[in-house]
Design a protein around this motif. Structure first.
Motif, PDB file in Angstrom:
ATOM      1  N   HIS A 124      34.344  40.735  50.558  1.00  0.00           N
ATOM      2  CA  HIS A 124      35.495  41.139  48.838  1.00  0.00           C
ATOM      3  C   HIS A 124      34.658  40.347  47.378  1.00  0.00           C
TER       4      HIS A 124
ATOM      5  N   ALA B  11      44.678  28.702  45.470  1.00  0.00           N
ATOM      6  CA  ALA B  11      44.134  29.537  45.140  1.00  0.00           C
ATOM      7  C   ALA B  11      43.413  31.063  45.680  1.00  0.00           C
ATOM      8  N   HIS B  12      43.326  30.521  46.570  1.00  0.00           N
ATOM      9  CA  HIS B  12      42.009  31.681  47.072  1.00  0.00           C
ATOM     10  C   HIS B  12      42.271  31.971  48.639  1.00  0.00           C
TER      11      HIS B  12
ATOM     12  N   ARG C 178      57.831  29.695  33.620  1.00  0.00           N
ATOM     13  CA  ARG C 178      56.054  29.112  32.885  1.00  0.00           C
ATOM     14  C   ARG C 178      56.500  27.951  32.877  1.00  0.00           C
TER      15      ARG C 178
ATOM     16  N   ARG D  79      54.244  29.648  42.094  1.00  0.00           N
ATOM     17  CA  ARG D  79      53.527  30.355  42.306  1.00  0.00           C
ATOM     18  C   ARG D  79      54.106  31.237  43.544  1.00  0.00           C
ATOM     19  N   LEU D  80      54.538  32.782  43.542  1.00  0.00           N
ATOM     20  CA  LEU D  80      54.631  33.540  45.099  1.00  0.00           C
ATOM     21  C   LEU D  80      52.951  33.343  45.651  1.00  0.00           C
TER      22      LEU D  80
ATOM     23  N   GLY E 249      50.792  34.423  47.961  1.00  0.00           N
ATOM     24  CA  GLY E 249      50.772  35.649  48.973  1.00  0.00           C
ATOM     25  C   GLY E 249      50.879  36.381  48.118  1.00  0.00           C
ATOM     26  N   PHE E 250      51.097  36.896  46.272  1.00  0.00           N
ATOM     27  CA  PHE E 250      51.080  37.550  45.249  1.00  0.00           C
ATOM     28  C   PHE E 250      50.239  37.295  44.550  1.00  0.00           C
TER      29      PHE E 250
ATOM     30  N   HIS F  89      46.732  38.951  42.487  1.00  0.00           N
ATOM     31  CA  HIS F  89      45.159  39.334  42.577  1.00  0.00           C
ATOM     32  C   HIS F  89      44.550  39.473  41.216  1.00  0.00           C
ATOM     33  N   ARG F  90      43.141  38.848  41.290  1.00  0.00           N
ATOM     34  CA  ARG F  90      42.223  39.033  39.815  1.00  0.00           C
ATOM     35  C   ARG F  90      41.829  40.080  39.739  1.00  0.00           C
TER      36      ARG F  90
ATOM     37  N   ARG G  12      44.009  45.765  52.058  1.00  0.00           N
ATOM     38  CA  ARG G  12      44.312  45.086  53.247  1.00  0.00           C
ATOM     39  C   ARG G  12      45.475  44.361  53.885  1.00  0.00           C
TER      40      ARG G  12
ATOM     41  N   TYR H 274      59.390  41.708  36.385  1.00  0.00           N
ATOM     42  CA  TYR H 274      58.002  40.374  35.933  1.00  0.00           C
ATOM     43  C   TYR H 274      56.661  40.660  36.327  1.00  0.00           C
TER      44      TYR H 274
ATOM     45  N   ARG I 162      53.959  42.730  35.496  1.00  0.00           N
ATOM     46  CA  ARG I 162      52.030  41.739  35.752  1.00  0.00           C
ATOM     47  C   ARG I 162      51.353  42.586  36.100  1.00  0.00           C
TER      48      ARG I 162
ATOM     49  N   ASN J 197      48.762  40.477  48.127  1.00  0.00           N
ATOM     50  CA  ASN J 197      47.091  40.471  48.590  1.00  0.00           C
ATOM     51  C   ASN J 197      47.171  40.443  50.059  1.00  0.00           C
TER      52      ASN J 197
ATOM     53  N   ASP K  71      46.517  38.091  51.642  1.00  0.00           N
ATOM     54  CA  ASP K  71      46.962  36.302  52.632  1.00  0.00           C
ATOM     55  C   ASP K  71      48.733  36.422  52.464  1.00  0.00           C
TER      56      ASP K  71
ATOM     57  N   ARG L 274      34.924  35.736  56.860  1.00  0.00           N
ATOM     58  CA  ARG L 274      34.090  35.795  55.846  1.00  0.00           C
ATOM     59  C   ARG L 274      32.724  35.507  55.404  1.00  0.00           C
TER      60      ARG L 274
END
Ligand code: SDX
Length: 437
Positions: free
Chosen positions: A239, A273-274, A304, A309-310, A312-313, A315-316, A324, A361, A365, A370, A372, A397
């Motif tokens: 990726h 986060a990854h 905030r 964080r949600l 699996g939602f 992506h950078r 995928r 929201y 954004r 993603n 995952d 990977r």
């Protein structure tokens, strides 16, 4: 011949200008080469998290985040998912072209020949408590492969680099399955010559000696299971310059042993986060539990002041649906129908996706599911424990990591990676004796 395209950066404070060359790629945004900026204008560039920074030239993978496009060596991920296999795709990532039948046969044999691990390496697992996280074992055991091959590796020899890449790709499933077997106190199972890559992994994970447990049904060799796992490996293979691949490249740029570099990539992948997100998604879905509890988690994800964080939602790069995730979502249906009909977590995941994708929201954004978000649903249906989910990601990977390692080592212009900083610490000051502090 037209002058190569440049951009002019002008410092209004002193009128100095720098002409910076623009480099065009095959696809995607061109880049401004800033290496002369410090000498021309006395500035570094500043880009925390490398959101807008190209760290290298690469021909392996291309992503268009706005359009949700993912190409492996120019081939759309959707076509490879439909027609290819993980090993054929690994060959493509490493060599740059799809293999002819004889080339794939040879590559498959190379992998098969290297799939065993040294018997001494098996003793390493005894040092881990049974409840050690499998990713902790992976980092340690894969890094220790350096000790087995360090002396014989001439990194400047392409043939030896290829052998190292094959060894890593071949041994990852064996080591990963051994992590699981150690955690459940079962004897290790050796790879078999009559099984393909994904079949071997599931056999090494779940095969039990029939004399101990009676005839096991060998559900794990069901084509729905093995083909779906192969598809997941293919989708996770590479990726672009994600965090773990960038870690492998940075470690590789120092000339470190490739086994140590891949261990560094495994460590970076572990973070929630990854690559650790697939494990975190399952835990999140289990915590949500029922559809009527979804709104409170959506509210927390939007708050905030709440670190939640949600998972699996977002992506950078993808600001559209991760291609995928769409493929995996479809694959869920076949696996659940075969192994885990009406899995409540899958229904919950689809409901959560529907609610989030209609919430301002997430829309504002451009946050979409993603890779995952759904993968854990399939792993769970295949009886893979949640703490092994990121290990699955690491197996896959490794194809991309070794492809990037080979690409970097073959680049005559590659240099040791060494970013700079914006220093915000104390100005120069003199030492004070304790009495004067
Ligand atoms: C992978 O790079 C790769 O290619 C990775 C990967 C690969 O194949 O190698 O694709 C695999 O790592 C996929 C991502 C898995 N991680 C998760 O699912 C964890 C949850 N996602 C988030 O942590 C986040 O979306 C990241 C880490 C994926 C991306 O982080 P960014 O790019 O730094 O996003 P951001 O923090 O700049 O977010 C922008 C806004 C922020 O809100 P505002 O400050 O603008 O108000 O979106 C919000 C964020 O708070 N946001 C989220 C969110 N993700 C971003 N809000 C709630 N839930 C989320 N998941």
């Amino acid at each position: 011949m037209a002058d190569p395209k440049c951009v002019i950066v002008r410092d209004p404070a002193n009128g100095r200008e720098a002409e910076l060359p623009v480099r065009e790629g095959t696809l995607g945004p061109a880049v401004i080469e800033v290496r002369d900026l410090p000498s021309r204008l006395g500035y570094f560039t500043y880009d925390p998290g490398f959101v807008s920074t190209a760290s290298c030239r690469s021909a392996i993978t291309y992503i268009d985040g706005d359009e949700g496009v993912l190409l492996y060596r120019g081939y759309p991920i959707e076509q490879l998912a439909e027609h290819s296999s993980f090993l054929e795709t690994a060959y493509l990532l490493i060599h740059g072209e799809l293999p002819r039948p004889a080339e794939l046969t040879r590559f498959t044999e190379d992998i098969r020949r290297e799939s065993l691990i040294h018997e001494t390496l098996r003793k390493f697992f005894e040092g881990f408590h049974h409840d050690a996280h499998p990713m902790a074992m992976m980092v340690g055991v894969v890094g220790s492969l350096s000790a087995f091959y360090h002396g014989e590796l001439d990194i400047d020899d392409p043939a030896q680099r290829y052998i190292s890449a094959v060894r890593l790709l071949a041994k990852m499933p064996t080591i990963a399955a051994a992590c699981y077997r150690h955690s459940v106190g079962l004897p290790f199972v050796y790879p078999r010559a009559d099984l393909d890559y994904s079949e071997n992994f599931l056999n090494m994970m779940f095969s039990v000696p029939s004399l101990q447990y009676g005839e096991d049904a060998q559900w794990y060799l069901d084509p729905v299971a093995t083909r779906t796992l192969d598809l997941l490996f293919l989708l996770h293979a590479d990726h672009e310059q994600n965090a773990s691949t960038s870690t492998v490249r940075l470690a590789s740029s120092t000339g470190a042993n490739p086994y140590a570099c891949i261990a560094a990539g495994i460590a970076a992948l572990w973070g929630p986060a990854h690559g650790g997100a697939n494990e975190a998604v399952l835990e999140m879905l289990q915590e949500i539990g029922r559809p009527e509890r979804i709104p409170r988690f959506i509210a927390r994800a939007k708050d905030r002041n709440d670190p939640f964080r949600l998972m699996g939602f977002g992506h950078r790069v993808y600001k559209n649906y991760d291609p995928r995730a769409q493929i995996i979502r479809k694959a869920c249906h076949a696996v659940l129908e075969r192994f885990s009909p009406a899995d409540p977590l899958f229904e919950l995941a689809m409901r959560l996706e529907e609610i989030a994708l209609n919430d301002a929201y997430f829309i504002e954004r451009r946050l979409y599911p993603n890779v995952d978000f759904y993968s854990g649903i399939i792993y769970r249906a295949l009886n893979i424990p949640v703490n092994m989910f990121t290990v699955m990601f690491a197996i896959a990977r490794t194809a991309g990591w070794v492809a990037h390692w080979l690409e970097l080592k073959a680049d005559p212009g590659q240099r040791i990676g060494r970013p700079r900083q914006l220093y915000v610490g104390a100005p120069r000051r003199d030492y004070l004796p304790p009495a004067a502090r």
